[in-house]
Design an enzyme around this catalytic site. Sequence first.
Site, short mmCIF file in Angstrom:
data_model
loop_
_atom_site.label_atom_id
_atom_site.label_comp_id
_atom_site.label_asym_id
_atom_site.label_seq_id
_atom_site.Cartn_x
_atom_site.Cartn_y
_atom_site.Cartn_z
N TYR A 289 -4.63 13.70 82.73
CA TYR A 289 -4.99 14.84 82.13
C TYR A 289 -5.22 15.99 83.37
O TYR A 289 -4.88 16.98 83.48
CB TYR A 289 -6.18 14.76 81.40
CG TYR A 289 -6.72 16.02 80.83
CD1 TYR A 289 -6.10 16.74 79.91
CD2 TYR A 289 -7.95 16.56 81.14
CE1 TYR A 289 -6.39 18.10 79.16
CE2 TYR A 289 -8.47 17.82 80.74
CZ TYR A 289 -7.78 18.53 79.64
OH TYR A 289 -8.22 19.31 79.43
N LYS B 67 -3.18 19.41 84.37
CA LYS B 67 -4.06 20.57 84.42
C LYS B 67 -4.04 21.28 85.66
O LYS B 67 -3.94 22.54 85.66
CB LYS B 67 -5.46 20.48 83.96
CG LYS B 67 -5.67 20.11 82.26
CD LYS B 67 -4.98 21.27 81.25
CE LYS B 67 -5.33 21.09 80.08
NZ LYS B 67 -4.58 22.19 79.24
#
Length: 322
Positions: A190, A194
């Site tokens: 993640y 991001k």
Amino acid sequence: MSADSGPGPGPGPGLDPEPGPGICARRVVIVTGGGRGLGRAHARAYAAEGARVVVNDLGAGLDGSGASGDPAQGVVEEIRAAGGEAIAHYGDIATPDGAASLVTTALETYGRLDTLVNNAGFLRDRMLVNLDEDDWDAVVRVHLKGHFLPLKHAAAHWRTECKAGREPRACVVNTSSGAGLSGSVGQGNYSAAKAAILGLTLVASAELAAYGVRVNAIAPAARTRMTERTFADTMAAPVDGGFDAMAPENVSPLVVWLGSEASAGVTGRVFEAEAGRITVMEGWRPGPSADKGARWGAAEAGEAALKLLSRAEPPQPVYGAR
């Protein structure tokens, strides 16, 4: 109308109804992952400011499995019940066909596209030594590819409009995270996705400026399906009826402003948004530097690096680090 889009009334192509109140009156806005959490809050906030909204949501579970049209259609019904205009799109925007049909839905339903809010995502948290390749690929796919493909198809439309002499006043709002800015223990996939979204934002803002398109990113902190378990204590709603600092609706006003003509001139920027606070993030900038004017030796380079580090600002702490 795309086969992925939900039923519902809306002006046909080329029709432009009388503007309602709000800073997004007349604008057509796509929100991906718009069926829950931040996406739902953004979609409702845009509609409240006069926008016509395409609510995209695959309706997948927290880990990306399954699909359902209920979340997207539920938000559409909420918007219509409040007197706004919206249509659902249930396609997978991390696929070329799904992303293309998303843009087509906006154009065929409302005759134009003004703002794209890339928000869709899910989690598969693991420590790096336990992180399977499938979990890496799935998270990077939905977050990073799920930003790239809608952006690509929307940008192609806006470029065509610009070349035809109809320069858009278009906006893209991408969604990063504090995990992308500082890292987060147990979220290597993640965090990497991001962080990559921030790089994509900077490139897109530079490439699309010639077509009248502005591209910015937010790093929100709010209570969603993805955060209420991982950060349960800090994300809980107040029990005394006071200000709900972690409500996703706190983030949406900035997102709406970035997606409106009121933010003209703002592009290539990253904002943190949490509770009542908005912060402009300044990103990587050159810090202390040393130039020998010739090649360093390894030990010599290390000595120089240590001196520079003693003068440098310390990095932001990684979320969850001990």
